[in-house]
Scaffold this motif. Structure first.
Motif, PDB file in Angstrom:
ATOM      1  N   MET A 116       1.152  -1.543  -0.338  1.00 10.68           N
ATOM      2  CA  MET A 116       0.135   0.127  -0.435  1.00 10.68           C
ATOM      3  C   MET A 116       0.847   0.584  -0.328  1.00 10.68           C
ATOM      4  SD  MET A 116      -2.703   0.782   2.872  1.00 10.68           S
ATOM      5  CE  MET A 116      -3.820   2.470   2.378  1.00 10.68           C
ATOM      6  N   ASP A 118       1.453  -4.393   4.386  1.00 13.77           N
ATOM      7  CA  ASP A 118       0.720  -5.136   3.070  1.00 13.77           C
ATOM      8  C   ASP A 118       0.591  -6.410   3.382  1.00 13.77           C
ATOM      9  OD1 ASP A 118       2.263  -3.334   1.581  1.00 13.77           O
ATOM     10  OD2 ASP A 118       4.091  -4.639   1.082  1.00 13.77           O
ATOM     11  N   LYS A 176      -3.332  -5.125   3.896  1.00 14.70           N
ATOM     12  CA  LYS A 176      -4.117  -4.435   2.656  1.00 14.70           C
ATOM     13  C   LYS A 176      -5.538  -5.893   1.854  1.00 14.70           C
ATOM     14  CE  LYS A 176      -0.897  -4.604  -1.103  1.00 14.70           C
ATOM     15  NZ  LYS A 176       0.036  -3.740  -1.561  1.00 14.70           N
ATOM     16  N   ASP A 177      -4.498  -6.836   2.358  1.00 17.11           N
ATOM     17  CA  ASP A 177      -6.067  -8.112   1.465  1.00 17.11           C
ATOM     18  C   ASP A 177      -6.523  -8.766   1.835  1.00 17.11           C
ATOM     19  OD1 ASP A 177      -4.454  -7.606  -0.657  1.00 17.11           O
ATOM     20  OD2 ASP A 177      -2.931  -8.855  -0.663  1.00 17.11           O
ATOM     21  N   HIS A 178      -7.045  -8.453   3.406  1.00 25.15           N
ATOM     22  CA  HIS A 178      -8.048  -8.802   4.062  1.00 25.15           C
ATOM     23  C   HIS A 178      -9.134  -7.920   4.394  1.00 25.15           C
ATOM     24  CE1 HIS A 178     -10.201  -9.320   8.296  1.00 25.15           C
ATOM     25  NE2 HIS A 178      -8.967 -10.715   8.273  1.00 25.15           N
ATOM     26  N   PRO A 179     -10.176  -9.035   4.523  1.00 23.02           N
ATOM     27  CA  PRO A 179     -11.630  -8.456   3.869  1.00 23.02           C
ATOM     28  C   PRO A 179     -11.780  -6.911   5.000  1.00 23.02           C
ATOM     29  CG  PRO A 179     -11.673 -10.394   4.658  1.00 23.02           C
ATOM     30  CD  PRO A 179     -10.495  -9.540   4.763  1.00 23.02           C
TER      31      PRO A 179
END
Length: 322
Positions: A1, A288, A291-294
């Motif tokens: 990010m 990082d 950041k992909d966690h829902p």
């Protein structure tokens, strides 16, 4: 990010928008439009040789035009502030400036960032509209603050003029020449209106309602009652000047007492944003792992909402009515 330098680009473009609005205003109307100008705007226009009737019509149009055009899209949200600031731009010109600055901000974002088109459009519109709103709001606050500060001196000058034998209309005219803007031009318009036959009490009431200022309402009521029932106007205005000055001191004391709470609220709301920018500049990969966690994006929105609510609550807590 990774955010990198983009936040600084956004900030630079927004500051540029604010400076561009001020530059356009000074380019159209000159330095005489400034509230800090040593010679008030009405007298400067008279010195240029313009007819008194034309100057009165111009100034009245500038003062009253904004609330009469609140139905214009986008303009309704700043009509009240624009009227208090006596912005010389017409409502349509302000809307055009919003559109033009939004385009300038969009082009700046296009050249300086790699964000998607919808984001650039929204950010450009937000900067253009928000920049004009902030500029008008700043002008209104500054002008109203100066009027509140000048009013006791203006009333006391009227008292001295009345005691040496001048009629009230002449006392108003003296105030319009001896003090600085913004109050000088306001009283100058009242003096000209009285010269052309308007009731001076009605003119003062109109100014008080237009500026939405309680102390001016006191002045208008005092003058109207004296006109209807008689009495020593100098003594009435002297007492009013003392009341206004006491209220002004009380407002300043309240402002000083609540200053710490106001700045605490601003700091507590601004610090997380500043920390976020610093983290992403110093260590771009810091988020990082999450950041992909829902829940990451919803959590960001929740934090933003809480920060906004914090500002609102802190403002309400220190908004003391006197």
């Amino acid at each position: 990010m990774s955010i990198g330098i983009e936040p600084f680009i956004y900030g630079g473009i927004f500051i540029g928008v604010l400076l561009l609005v001020e530059a356009l205003y000074l380019a159209f109307f000159g330095k005489s439009i400034s509230a800090n100008n040593k010679v008030n705007r009405r007298l400067e226009l008279l010195e240029k040789g313009d007819r008194r009737e034309a100057i009165l019509a111009q100034l009245r149009k500038e003062m009253d035009q904004h609330m009469e055009n609140r139905n214009i899209p986008l303009f309704s949200m700043l009509a009240d502030r624009a009227q208090k600031a006596a912005i010389a731009f017409t409502p349509k010109q302000l809307v055009m400036i919003m559109a033009g600055l939004s385009f300038v901000a969009f082009m700046g974002l296009t050249m300086g960032t790699q964000t998607s088109l919808p984001v650039r459009v929204l950010m450009g519109a937000g900067m253009g509209i928000g920049g004009v709103f902030m500029w008008v709001n700043h002008k209104a606050k500054k002008r109203m603050s100066l009027i509140e500060e000048q009013l006791p001196d203006a009333v006391e000058l009227m008292v001295r003029s009345l005691r040496v034998g001048y009629p009230f209309t002449s006392a108003i005219s003296i105030v319009s020449k001896e003090i600085k803007d913004p109050l000088a031009t306001e009283f100058g318009v009242i003096s000209d209106e009285a010269t052309y036959g308007r009731d001076i009490g009605e003119a003062l009431k109109h100014m008080a309602e237009r500026l939405d200022m309680q102390d001016l309402r006191f002045l208008a009521v005092a003058v109207t009652i004296q006109q209807q029932s008689g009495g020593n106007l100098a003594e009435i205005l002297e007492g009013l000047a003392k009341v206004i000055r006491a209220r002004f001191r009380l407002f300043r004391r309240v402002k000083a007492i609540t200053a710490e709470a106001q700045w605490s609220g601003k700091f507590l709301s601004g610090f997380p944003v500043a920390a976020l920018i610093f983290i992403n500049v110093a260590k771009p990969d810091y988020y990082d792992g999450v950041k992909d966690h829902p829940w990451f994006i919803p959590a960001c929105f929740v934090v933003a909402i809480m920060l906004g609510l914090n500002l609102i609550v802190m403002r309400k807590l220190v908004d003391i009515k006197v």
